[in-house]
Every structure is written in C-alpha cells, then in structure tokens.
Design a protein around this motif. Structure first.
Motif, PDB file in Angstrom:
ATOM      1  N   ALA A  32       6.564   4.174  -2.130  1.00 22.71           N
ATOM      2  CA  ALA A  32       6.009   3.659  -0.970  1.00 22.71           C
ATOM      3  C   ALA A  32       4.360   3.870  -1.105  1.00 22.71           C
ATOM      4  CB  ALA A  32       6.592   3.852   0.365  1.00 22.71           C
ATOM      5  N   VAL A  33       3.420   3.078  -1.105  1.00 23.81           N
ATOM      6  CA  VAL A  33       2.099   3.290  -1.110  1.00 23.81           C
ATOM      7  C   VAL A  33       1.473   3.273   0.209  1.00 23.81           C
ATOM      8  CG1 VAL A  33      -0.006   2.677  -2.110  1.00 23.81           C
ATOM      9  CG2 VAL A  33       1.918   2.408  -3.663  1.00 23.81           C
ATOM     10  N   SER A  34       1.121   4.565   0.518  1.00 26.77           N
ATOM     11  CA  SER A  34       0.779   4.542   2.274  1.00 26.77           C
ATOM     12  C   SER A  34      -0.618   4.703   2.398  1.00 26.77           C
ATOM     13  CB  SER A  34       1.519   5.723   2.705  1.00 26.77           C
ATOM     14  OG  SER A  34       1.619   6.953   2.023  1.00 26.77           O
ATOM     15  N   GLU A  55      -0.396   8.024  -2.674  1.00 30.07           N
ATOM     16  CA  GLU A  55      -1.543   8.103  -2.007  1.00 30.07           C
ATOM     17  C   GLU A  55      -2.611   8.079  -3.024  1.00 30.07           C
ATOM     18  OE1 GLU A  55      -2.593   8.369   1.165  1.00 30.07           O
ATOM     19  OE2 GLU A  55      -0.462   8.235   1.964  1.00 30.07           O
ATOM     20  N   ASN A  56      -3.948   7.422  -2.552  1.00 29.50           N
ATOM     21  CA  ASN A  56      -4.959   7.042  -3.527  1.00 29.50           C
ATOM     22  C   ASN A  56      -6.184   7.965  -3.086  1.00 29.50           C
ATOM     23  OD1 ASN A  56      -3.298   4.624  -3.444  1.00 29.50           O
ATOM     24  ND2 ASN A  56      -5.033   3.656  -4.627  1.00 29.50           N
ATOM     25  N   TYR A  57      -6.290   8.482  -1.884  1.00 28.59           N
ATOM     26  CA  TYR A  57      -7.654   9.160  -1.827  1.00 28.59           C
ATOM     27  C   TYR A  57      -7.360  10.741  -1.696  1.00 28.59           C
ATOM     28  CZ  TYR A  57      -8.699   4.395  -0.968  1.00 28.59           C
ATOM     29  OH  TYR A  57      -8.834   2.988  -0.999  1.00 28.59           O
ATOM     30  N   ILE A 220       4.871   0.087  -4.005  1.00 28.75           N
ATOM     31  CA  ILE A 220       4.538  -1.040  -3.052  1.00 28.75           C
ATOM     32  C   ILE A 220       4.023  -0.873  -1.899  1.00 28.75           C
ATOM     33  CG2 ILE A 220       5.986  -2.796  -1.644  1.00 28.75           C
ATOM     34  CD1 ILE A 220       6.204  -2.911  -5.091  1.00 28.75           C
ATOM     35  N   GLY A 221       2.966  -1.396  -1.351  1.00 30.20           N
ATOM     36  CA  GLY A 221       2.240  -0.998  -0.163  1.00 30.20           C
ATOM     37  C   GLY A 221       2.218  -1.840   0.866  1.00 30.20           C
ATOM     38  N   THR A 222       1.607  -3.149   0.435  1.00 29.04           N
ATOM     39  CA  THR A 222       1.447  -4.191   1.532  1.00 29.04           C
ATOM     40  C   THR A 222       2.706  -4.785   1.903  1.00 29.04           C
ATOM     41  OG1 THR A 222      -0.694  -4.675   0.319  1.00 29.04           O
ATOM     42  CG2 THR A 222       0.432  -6.467   2.145  1.00 29.04           C
ATOM     43  N   GLY A 227      -1.017  -5.532   5.711  1.00 30.86           N
ATOM     44  CA  GLY A 227      -2.413  -5.300   4.891  1.00 30.86           C
ATOM     45  C   GLY A 227      -3.356  -4.168   5.452  1.00 30.86           C
ATOM     46  N   ARG A 228      -4.193  -3.768   4.586  1.00 33.92           N
ATOM     47  CA  ARG A 228      -4.764  -2.614   4.948  1.00 33.92           C
ATOM     48  C   ARG A 228      -6.100  -2.701   5.341  1.00 33.92           C
ATOM     49  NH1 ARG A 228      -2.059  -1.448  -0.037  1.00 33.92           N
ATOM     50  NH2 ARG A 228      -3.603  -2.489  -1.115  1.00 33.92           N
ATOM     51  N   ASP A 229      -6.470  -1.930   6.330  1.00 33.27           N
ATOM     52  CA  ASP A 229      -7.902  -2.081   6.851  1.00 33.27           C
ATOM     53  C   ASP A 229      -8.716  -0.877   6.220  1.00 33.27           C
ATOM     54  OD1 ASP A 229     -10.032  -1.923   8.515  1.00 33.27           O
ATOM     55  OD2 ASP A 229      -9.003  -1.552  10.439  1.00 33.27           O
TER      56      ASP A 229
HETATM   57  C1  LIG Z   1      -2.765   0.081  -3.312  1.00 30.97           C
HETATM   58  C2  LIG Z   1      -2.155   0.306  -4.617  1.00 30.97           C
HETATM   59  C3  LIG Z   1      -0.685  -0.123  -4.738  1.00 30.97           C
HETATM   60  C4  LIG Z   1      -0.067  -0.952  -3.589  1.00 30.97           C
HETATM   61  O1  LIG Z   1      -0.606  -2.267  -3.771  1.00 30.97           O
HETATM   62  P1  LIG Z   1      -0.014  -3.313  -3.063  1.00 30.97           P
HETATM   63  O2  LIG Z   1      -0.353  -4.574  -3.358  1.00 30.97           O
HETATM   64  O3  LIG Z   1      -0.423  -3.132  -1.295  1.00 30.97           O
HETATM   65  O4  LIG Z   1       1.628  -3.334  -3.064  1.00 30.97           O
HETATM   66  C5  LIG Z   1      -0.030   0.286  -5.889  1.00 30.97           C
HETATM   67  N1  LIG Z   1      -0.546   0.866  -6.915  1.00 30.97           N
HETATM   68  C6  LIG Z   1      -1.794   1.261  -6.892  1.00 30.97           C
HETATM   69  C7  LIG Z   1      -2.423   2.186  -7.877  1.00 30.97           C
HETATM   70  C8  LIG Z   1      -2.615   1.076  -5.789  1.00 30.97           C
HETATM   71  O5  LIG Z   1      -3.818   1.476  -5.611  1.00 30.97           O
END
Ligand SMILES: *Cc1c(COP(=O)(O)O)cnc(C)c1O
Length: 234
Positions: A32-34, A55-57, A220-222, A227-229
């Motif tokens: 789960a991409v949060s 997480e990305n940051y 999977i994020g979105t 949607g992300r803000d």
């Molecule tokens: C944000 C991100 C995701 C998730 O993307 P969605 O399109 O929101 O499912 C997956 N992988 C990476 C590397 C991301 O930066």
C-alpha cells in the motif's frame, strides 16, 4: 485531514478483491503506497488487514515509521522506501525502513550498508531498473545491473532481494506489457545468480498487467487512498 474511514476501507477491500482474483497462483503481495496521506489513513488500512506500506519521502516516511513503532507495535508493519533517494537521506532511511526498493547506484548502496544499525536486521534491497532507458529516469541501466548486483551481494548489512521498475505510462494494455515482460525476463535471467525472490512492478494503472507478467509485489497508491494532494508538502 484524515479521510472518511468507511470509504477508505471500501476502496481498500475492492483493491484486495481485484488483486486476489488476479493473483491466482498466490505468488504476489500487495504494497500500500501511502505517501502524502496522514497516519490516520494508514492506521485505517492497517486495521483492515494491510501489513506492508510504501513511502517516497525520507522525512515523512521516517515520521510515520516511528509513530507506528511507538503507538502500534502490535501491528508489526513492514516499511518499504520506494522514492528517489539522495545521499544525505540514506542514514535516516537505513535507520527506519525494512526495505529500500529504489537503489540505483553503488554510492547509495554503500551508504545504506555502512549506515544500517547493527541492532537491526540487514536491509532488504531491490535494484531499480531503468527499463524504458529514458535519460530522465533514475534506475540502473540493464547493462550496469549485474555489476551493481554483484557489489550489493557482497555488502553484509544489505540483503539483495530483486528488482523494481516504474515503466512510463502507456495507452493500451498491450503496450504496458512490453516493459513488464522485459522486467520479468531480466528477473529470471539473474534470479539464481543473485538469489532474487522479489520483482516489484505494477501501480494503480497497470496492476493487472504486472500480475499477469509475473510481478511478485505490486505497489498501489491511488486505488486505495484516492488522489494525492501535493500542494501541502514537498
Ligand atoms: C506513488 C508511487 C506508486 C503508487 O502509484 P499509484 O499510481 O498511486 O498506484 C508506486 N510506486 C512508486 C515508486 C510510486 O512513487
């Protein structure tokens, strides 16, 4: 602001359902991409059964890891760092995360190895591959991949687990499968040599294609969080 928990749980269950149907051989798992979402939303999804989060940051991710370790150790969440990683952020990532999926060059791997605390298990790493060979993208090239993997394999505080890719968005399902198939071939080619067990590919727009091409981990994020803000941070 935390979101409506019923709506979030419904979206999460829907993703799990679609994921499970496509994952017939039970070879894959769901990350789960949060990124950008508040810890309350992660807690909602964790209580609904999700264990692994991406997480990305660095700063935001480490804050969340610490909050869950302090407040919900019983959940035993597993944390993946999946964003671009700069040298000055490797220490905090090495001290908090269980996995780093975005290792793309030797210097980053070396720093993560040197900075991984002795009290923690070795850090699981994936090498990010620039499968589309775009000059703007950050992954390792297919040519340099074996050299980088060989170096990582020798690092005692890292555990090389496989490959990750973020292919360019494409119009049709058939087009989306081209880089995904290429990734699976690459994964199989080096699987035994480097002991790979994880191929991370597939996001909201290409989850089904990635699973059909042999992903073992989809990010999977979105589809889960909405949607992300990006206006408030980063
Ligand atoms: C944000 C991100 C995701 C998730 O993307 P969605 O399109 O929101 O499912 C997956 N992988 C990476 C590397 C991301 O930066």
């Amino acid at each position: 602001m935390p979101q409506n928990t019923d709506a979030l749980i419904a979206r999460y269950r829907d993703v799990v359902e679609r994921f499970s149907q496509a994952n017939r051989l039970d070879c894959a798992s769901l990350l789960a991409v949060s990124k950008t979402f508040p810890k309350e939303d992660l807690l909602t999804v964790a209580l609904a059964g999700q264990r692994s989060f991406g997480e990305n940051y660095a700063q935001e991710g480490c804050d969340k890891v610490r909050w869950f370790k302090d407040n919900h150790p019983e959940l035993s969440l597993v944390w993946h760092f999946i964003g671009p990683l700069q040298s000055n952020k490797t220490r905090m990532v090495a001290e908090h995360f269980d996995w780093v999926q975005s290792v793309n060059r030797l210097k980053i791997a070396q720093r993560l190895n040197d900075q991984r605390p002795e009290s923690m298990k070795p850090l699981n790493v994936l090498v990010e591959v620039n499968i589309d060979d775009e000059t703007t993208k950050s992954g390792a090239s297919v040519e340099e991949l074996p050299i980088l993997c060989e170096a990582i394999q020798k690092m005692p505080r890292l555990k090389l687990r496989g490959l990750m890719a973020i292919p360019e968005p494409r119009e049709t399902s058939e087009e989306r499968m081209i880089p995904l198939r290429a990734m699976r071939l690459l994964f199989d080619r080096y699987r035994e040599r480097f002991g790979f067990d994880t191929l991370s590919m597939g996001m909201t727009h290409d989850m089904l294609e990635a699973l059909s091409c042999g992903a073992t981990l989809v990010r999977i994020g979105t589809a889960i969080f909405g949607g992300r803000d990006y206006s408030k941070k980063h």
